[in-house]
Design an enzyme around this catalytic site. Structure first.
Site, PDB file in Angstrom:
ATOM      1  N   SER A 178     -17.161  -3.155   8.771  1.00 27.33           N
ATOM      2  CA  SER A 178     -17.886  -4.436   8.717  1.00 27.33           C
ATOM      3  C   SER A 178     -16.939  -5.618   8.594  1.00 27.33           C
ATOM      4  O   SER A 178     -17.389  -6.770   8.539  1.00 27.33           O
ATOM      5  CB  SER A 178     -18.849  -4.431   7.527  1.00 27.33           C
ATOM      6  N   ASN A 214      -3.075  -2.665   5.126  1.00 24.97           N
ATOM      7  CA  ASN A 214      -1.758  -3.053   4.601  1.00 24.97           C
ATOM      8  C   ASN A 214      -1.625  -2.782   3.108  1.00 24.97           C
ATOM      9  O   ASN A 214      -2.630  -2.711   2.404  1.00 24.97           O
ATOM     10  CB  ASN A 214      -1.551  -4.559   4.845  1.00 24.97           C
ATOM     11  N   ASP A 271       2.686  -5.540  16.413  1.00 23.04           N
ATOM     12  CA  ASP A 271       4.061  -6.044  16.527  1.00 23.04           C
ATOM     13  C   ASP A 271       4.547  -5.935  17.976  1.00 23.04           C
ATOM     14  O   ASP A 271       5.262  -6.813  18.476  1.00 23.04           O
ATOM     15  CB  ASP A 271       4.988  -5.257  15.591  1.00 23.04           C
ATOM     16  N   ARG A 278       2.764  -8.632  20.000  1.00 27.84           N
ATOM     17  CA  ARG A 278       3.392  -9.945  19.761  1.00 27.84           C
ATOM     18  C   ARG A 278       4.742 -10.039  20.475  1.00 27.84           C
ATOM     19  O   ARG A 278       5.063 -11.074  21.076  1.00 27.84           O
ATOM     20  CB  ARG A 278       3.591 -10.155  18.255  1.00 27.84           C
ATOM     21  N   HIS A 338       6.183  -2.336   9.087  1.00 29.68           N
ATOM     22  CA  HIS A 338       5.266  -3.418   9.464  1.00 29.68           C
ATOM     23  C   HIS A 338       5.195  -4.460   8.364  1.00 29.68           C
ATOM     24  O   HIS A 338       4.188  -4.595   7.677  1.00 29.68           O
ATOM     25  CB  HIS A 338       3.870  -2.856   9.799  1.00 29.68           C
TER      26      HIS A 338
HETATM   27  N1  LIG Z   1      -1.570  -2.890  10.665  1.00 30.87           N
HETATM   28  C1  LIG Z   1      -1.668  -4.138  11.067  1.00 30.87           C
HETATM   29  O1  LIG Z   1      -0.944  -4.555  11.988  1.00 30.87           O
HETATM   30  C2  LIG Z   1      -2.665  -5.065  10.448  1.00 30.87           C
HETATM   31  C3  LIG Z   1      -3.015  -6.257  11.114  1.00 30.87           C
HETATM   32  C4  LIG Z   1      -3.959  -7.084  10.537  1.00 30.87           C
HETATM   33  C5  LIG Z   1      -4.549  -6.760   9.303  1.00 30.87           C
HETATM   34  N2  LIG Z   1      -4.182  -5.597   8.698  1.00 30.87           N
HETATM   35  C6  LIG Z   1      -4.794  -5.189   7.422  1.00 30.87           C
HETATM   36  O2  LIG Z   1      -6.084  -4.637   7.677  1.00 30.87           O
HETATM   37  C7  LIG Z   1      -6.885  -4.753   6.485  1.00 30.87           C
HETATM   38  C8  LIG Z   1      -8.256  -5.311   6.818  1.00 30.87           C
HETATM   39  O3  LIG Z   1      -8.173  -6.625   7.275  1.00 30.87           O
HETATM   40  P1  LIG Z   1      -9.497  -7.472   7.629  1.00 30.87           P
HETATM   41  O4  LIG Z   1      -9.047  -8.805   8.061  1.00 30.87           O
HETATM   42  O5  LIG Z   1     -10.385  -6.686   8.499  1.00 30.87           O
HETATM   43  O6  LIG Z   1     -10.159  -7.588   6.163  1.00 30.87           O
HETATM   44  P2  LIG Z   1     -11.701  -7.830   5.811  1.00 30.87           P
HETATM   45  O7  LIG Z   1     -11.770  -8.185   4.371  1.00 30.87           O
HETATM   46  O8  LIG Z   1     -12.313  -8.768   6.785  1.00 30.87           O
HETATM   47  O9  LIG Z   1     -12.364  -6.405   6.055  1.00 30.87           O
HETATM   48  C9  LIG Z   1     -12.067  -5.301   5.269  1.00 30.87           C
HETATM   49  C10 LIG Z   1     -13.292  -4.433   5.168  1.00 30.87           C
HETATM   50  O10 LIG Z   1     -12.978  -3.290   4.384  1.00 30.87           O
HETATM   51  C11 LIG Z   1     -14.134  -2.989   3.641  1.00 30.87           C
HETATM   52  N3  LIG Z   1     -13.826  -2.096   2.535  1.00 30.87           N
HETATM   53  C12 LIG Z   1     -13.344  -2.384   1.305  1.00 30.87           C
HETATM   54  N4  LIG Z   1     -13.241  -1.273   0.559  1.00 30.87           N
HETATM   55  C13 LIG Z   1     -13.665  -0.251   1.335  1.00 30.87           C
HETATM   56  C14 LIG Z   1     -13.806   1.142   1.130  1.00 30.87           C
HETATM   57  N5  LIG Z   1     -13.462   1.721  -0.023  1.00 30.87           N
HETATM   58  N6  LIG Z   1     -14.289   1.885   2.146  1.00 30.87           N
HETATM   59  C15 LIG Z   1     -14.620   1.316   3.326  1.00 30.87           C
HETATM   60  N7  LIG Z   1     -14.522   0.011   3.571  1.00 30.87           N
HETATM   61  C16 LIG Z   1     -14.044  -0.767   2.592  1.00 30.87           C
HETATM   62  C17 LIG Z   1     -14.683  -4.333   3.211  1.00 30.87           C
HETATM   63  O11 LIG Z   1     -16.046  -4.249   2.799  1.00 30.87           O
HETATM   64  C18 LIG Z   1     -14.492  -5.133   4.489  1.00 30.87           C
HETATM   65  O12 LIG Z   1     -15.637  -5.074   5.316  1.00 30.87           O
HETATM   66  C19 LIG Z   1      -6.070  -5.627   5.530  1.00 30.87           C
HETATM   67  O13 LIG Z   1      -5.423  -4.827   4.580  1.00 30.87           O
HETATM   68  C20 LIG Z   1      -5.055  -6.301   6.432  1.00 30.87           C
HETATM   69  O14 LIG Z   1      -3.900  -6.698   5.761  1.00 30.87           O
HETATM   70  C21 LIG Z   1      -3.267  -4.753   9.248  1.00 30.87           C
HETATM   71  O1  LIG Z   2      -0.001 -10.516   8.287  1.00 24.13           O
HETATM   72  C1  LIG Z   2      -0.879  -9.807   7.786  1.00 24.13           C
HETATM   73  O2  LIG Z   2      -1.074  -9.760   6.569  1.00 24.13           O
HETATM   74  C2  LIG Z   2      -1.773  -8.999   8.670  1.00 24.13           C
HETATM   75  C3  LIG Z   2      -1.051  -8.140   9.652  1.00 24.13           C
HETATM   76  O3  LIG Z   2      -0.200  -7.230   9.038  1.00 24.13           O
HETATM   77  C4  LIG Z   2      -0.356  -8.907  10.735  1.00 24.13           C
HETATM   78  O4  LIG Z   2       0.771  -8.562  11.083  1.00 24.13           O
HETATM   79  O5  LIG Z   2      -0.961  -9.850  11.285  1.00 24.13           O
END
Ligand SMILES: NC(=O)c1ccc[n+]([C@@H]2O[C@H](COP(=O)([O-])OP(=O)(O)OC[C@H]3O[C@@H](n4cnc5c(N)ncnc54)[C@H](O)[C@@H]3O)[C@@H](O)[C@H]2O)c1
Ligand SMILES: O=C(O)C[C@H](O)C(=O)O
Length: 333
Positions: A9, A119, A150, A153, A178
């Site tokens: 969600s 993350n 990455d 980008r 990352h």
């Molecule tokens: N790997 C990457 O390159 C990368 C890139 C962008 C963001 N991220 C990471 O991805 C994660 C999510 O980012 P976002 O912008 O979607 O955040 P967000 O807050 O919009 O969405 C996170 C979702 O996780 C849900 N959640 C929380 N606890 C949970 C659980 N126990 N079980 C299932 N769902 C649960 C929340 O209800 C929410 O809907 C963050 O940790 C962010 O840093 C990683």
């Molecule tokens: O920067 C962040 O926290 C989210 C993600 O890991 C990204 O690279 O955009």
């Protein structure tokens, strides 16, 4: 294939679920989150594509039901950064979230490909590995930290130097981890070759390493990259699914447990890191072979790699320790 999105969600979860719903490789799609999945699933269910979709909440054994029969589980659950935070600042909350979800995977669908987006990836993937090891279900070939953003980008930001109309046509490996300086784009290994002017290289590398911060700053407190991440997460999930279906010659950089993947031992020895992102040949069994591109790095890139190793080792250790010596539960007031 049955795909599951855990954290469906959220800012990443929703567009990622949309892309998976539209993907003809997916027959079944289960959306799991602690909130709002009935609405998101109902909305997506009106799309006239192959995938049958269902939404689950924690009540009534929702996680177990979502994970039952899963072939691929993508995990973008957890809190995102706000300006001024590092990815490591997310550890306290996201470590526990990833732990709980991976425990569910270990008991319900241990043979699934597991793609961790949450993350700090440098630590959440080691946490996932340790949880799976504890349960006797660790298959290193099927656990992936998603570092594709990455790569995306690195391709996009180099477009002015490649002259390509479609930036994704230039293959640029990005290795390491990352976060910040652990992200190491290897422009010397671009295919086709790219000539980056010497006076532009520092700025280009810095933009790739800190691309996440650029989005966090622009979003001004409302979150981090979601749409570009959904694109990148889908790109990697699609690669894994295509390889699972028998398509050959699929190679993508991803953060894996090196000693568990063919060719990985040599890279682990060279880097001093057990977890590392390198280009990996994907096949039916998952990560079939790690490519030792580290040894191809030029002198400039080797200096970047030294900084990467320093930061990454601590992040990995922190994840491993979280499972081996768990922090005491918070005291009840
Ligand atoms: N790997 C990457 O390159 C990368 C890139 C962008 C963001 N991220 C990471 O991805 C994660 C999510 O980012 P976002 O912008 O979607 O955040 P967000 O807050 O919009 O969405 C996170 C979702 O996780 C849900 N959640 C929380 N606890 C949970 C659980 N126990 N079980 C299932 N769902 C649960 C929340 O209800 C929410 O809907 C963050 O940790 C962010 O840093 C990683
Ligand atoms: O920067 C962040 O926290 C989210 C993600 O890991 C990204 O690279 O955009």
């Amino acid at each position: 294939m049955k795909a599951v999105v855990a954290g469906a969600s959220g800012g990443i979860g929703q567009p990622l679920s949309l892309l998976l719903k539209a993907c003809p490789l997916v027959d079944k799609l289960a959306l799991y989150d602690v909130v709002n999945t009935p609405g998101v699933a109902t909305d997506l269910s009106h799309i006239s594509s192959v995938a049958q979709i269902e939404g689950f909440l924690p009540a009534d054994d929702g996680l177990k039901k979502a994970l039952t029969g899963a072939d691929i589980v993508v995990i973008p659950a957890g809190i995102p950064r706000k300006p001024g935070m590092t990815r490591d600042d997310l550890f306290k909350i996201n470590a526990g979230i990833v732990k709980g979800l991976i425990e569910g995977v270990a008991t319900t669908c241990p043979d699934a490909y597991i793609l961790v987006i949450s993350n700090p990836v440098n630590s959440t993937v080691p946490i996932a590995a340790e949880i799976l090891k504890k349960a006797g279900k660790f298959n290193p070939k099927k656990l992936f930290g998603v570092t594709t953003l990455d790569v995306v980008r690195a391709e996009t930001f180099a477009q002015s130097f490649t002259g390509e109309k479609d930036p994704s046509k230039t293959n640029i490996p990005v290795i390491g981890g990352h976060s910040g300086e652990t992200i190491v784009p290897l422009y010397s290994q671009a295919k086709p070759a790219v000539k980056i002017p010497e006076d532009k290289l520092d700025a280009l590398i810095n933009r790739v390493q800190f691309g996440g911060d650029e989005v966090v700053k622009a979003k001004d407190g409302t979150g981090s990259a979601t749409l570009s991440m959904a694109y990148a997460g889908f790109r990697f999930a699609e690669a894994v699914m295509k390889a699972a279906k028998g398509e050959s010659n699929i190679v993508e950089p991803t953060f894996v447990y090196l000693p568990g993947v063919e060719g990985g031992d040599e890279i682990a020895k060279e880097t001093g890191c057990d977890f590392f992102s390198v280009p990996v040949h994907l096949g039916k069994d998952g990560a079939e072979k790690a490519v030792n591109i580290v040894k191809e790095a030029n002198e400039y890139e080797k200096k970047l790699l030294q900084k990467c190793y320093e930061g990454l080792k601590g992040n990995i250790e922190k994840g491993v320790e979280f499972v081996k010596n768990p922090p005491p539960p918070p005291e009840k007031k």
